[in-house]
Structures are given as structure tokens and as C-alpha cells.
Design a protein around this motif. Structure first.
Motif, short mmCIF file in Angstrom:
data_model
loop_
_atom_site.label_atom_id
_atom_site.label_comp_id
_atom_site.label_asym_id
_atom_site.label_seq_id
_atom_site.Cartn_x
_atom_site.Cartn_y
_atom_site.Cartn_z
N VAL A 4 -13.49 1.41 9.72
CA VAL A 4 -12.54 1.61 8.63
C VAL A 4 -11.25 2.17 9.22
O VAL A 4 -11.26 3.16 9.95
N VAL A 5 -10.14 1.54 8.87
CA VAL A 5 -8.82 1.99 9.31
C VAL A 5 -8.13 2.73 8.17
O VAL A 5 -7.59 3.81 8.36
N ASP A 6 -8.14 2.15 6.97
CA ASP A 6 -7.51 2.75 5.80
C ASP A 6 -8.33 2.40 4.56
O ASP A 6 -7.99 1.45 3.82
N GLN A 7 -9.41 3.10 4.36
CA GLN A 7 -10.31 2.91 3.21
C GLN A 7 -10.65 1.44 3.04
O GLN A 7 -11.08 0.80 3.98
N ASN A 10 -8.41 -0.77 2.22
CA ASN A 10 -7.18 -1.53 2.43
C ASN A 10 -7.16 -2.27 3.76
O ASN A 10 -6.64 -3.38 3.85
N VAL A 11 -7.70 -1.64 4.80
CA VAL A 11 -7.71 -2.24 6.14
C VAL A 11 -8.98 -1.81 6.84
O VAL A 11 -9.26 -0.61 6.94
N TYR A 26 -8.38 -10.56 0.48
CA TYR A 26 -8.03 -10.11 1.83
C TYR A 26 -7.47 -11.25 2.66
O TYR A 26 -7.89 -12.40 2.50
N MET A 27 -6.55 -10.91 3.52
CA MET A 27 -6.16 -11.82 4.59
C MET A 27 -6.93 -11.40 5.83
O MET A 27 -7.38 -10.25 5.94
N ASP A 28 -7.12 -12.33 6.75
CA ASP A 28 -7.81 -12.07 8.02
C ASP A 28 -6.82 -12.09 9.16
O ASP A 28 -5.95 -12.97 9.21
N ILE A 29 -7.00 -11.17 10.09
CA ILE A 29 -6.39 -11.32 11.41
C ILE A 29 -7.56 -11.54 12.35
O ILE A 29 -8.39 -10.64 12.53
#
Length: 149
Positions: free
Chosen positions: A40-43, A45-46, A69-72
Motif C-alpha cells: 500500500v502506497v496511499d490507502q 488510492n495507490v 483504476y489505471m495500471d502502471i
């Protein structure tokens, strides 16, 4: 879709607040040091899913899409091909709201080789077909950063 070299990732800041958070994390951390599973980076959100998987022949892969969500997508070891599909004429099926993933039937638009040097950003709603084998070595370790839109 955005396809580019990892060294250019910072150029895509400013399009979305959560995408900026994701990019800042990716460029400031060694993703190879993340554990397999969810970081988890930001709850909600990311977050980043690191997985070890096998690529497969294109005939065994399906287009997928996400609504929220978009994917990277980035390869940490191995190289995969990701095909992109025409979202304008896609037929979206089998959507699982809890997992935010569904399948799509779409005309092929193009292909991208990922490997450790490149990334692809698949926007929400864009059909993409990841994990396509490009060699006899089908092992992939990859990171998929999920960015809430």
C-alpha cells in the motif's frame, strides 16, 4: 495507453493526483525490494501488486479492463508483450466489481514490449492483454501499480 521508457516516467506527472503519488513512489524506491503481494502506497488510492507469474502464448491470453483504476505495468525480471485493444468498439464482459477487472473483446491496436526498461500505463476502460510470452523463458516478475481514477 502510455508506453515509454522507465527513465521518462516523471514526464507524466501532472495528469492526475494519484498518478503523481504513484510516480513519486516508483522513482524513489527499488521495486525489486518490494515483497511479492500488495504494498500500500496511499490507502486505496495507490498500491502495487508484485507477482511472480508465467507468460503465455497470445492465444491463451484475453483482453482485460478496469473501471476504477489505471495500471502502471512494469517487468522486474523477464520480458512480456502487452497488446492493446480498441476501446471505442470493445465489448466489455464478465466485470467483477470487487476485483475491478473484467474481460473485453476488442480489435487489436498494437503491441508493446515491456522488459525492465519500459512501462505501460493502461487507463481505466482501456482493453489490454498482458503477460504474453516473447521467448521460451516465460518467467515474469512484475509490478502492477494500481492508481485510482
Amino acid at each position: 495507453m502510455i508506453y515509454d521508457k522507465m527513465s521518462n516516467l516523471k514526464l507524466y506527472k501532472g495528469m492526475n493526483k494519484n498518478l503523481d503519488t504513484a510516480i513519486d513512489f516508483i522513482v524513489s524506491h527499488d521495486l525489486n525490494e518490494l515483497p511479492v503481494g500488495k504494498t500500500v502506497v496511499d490507502q486505496d488510492n495507490v498500491f502495487i501488486n508484485v507477482m511472480e507469474t508465467s507468460a503465455a502464448p497470445v492465444e491463451e491470453r484475453q483482453y482485460e479492463f478496469h473501471k476504477n483504476y489505471m495500471d502502471i505495468q512494469m517487468d522486474l525480471a523477464g520480458t512480456e508483450r502487452v497488446d492493446t485493444g480498441d476501446s471505442a468498439n470493445a465489448k466489455y464482459i464478465n466485470y467483477n466489481e470487487e476485483a475491478d477487472v473484467g474481460n473485453a473483446e476488442a480489435a487489436d491496436l498494437g503491441s508493446c514490449l515491456i522488459g525492465t526498461e519500459n512501462f505501460i500505463i493502461c487507463m481505466a476502460g482501456e482493453p489490454h492483454k498482458p503477460n504474453i510470452a516473447v521467448s521460451d523463458d516465460m518467467f515474469l516478475k512484475k509490478a502492477v501499480c494500481k492508481v485510482h481514477i
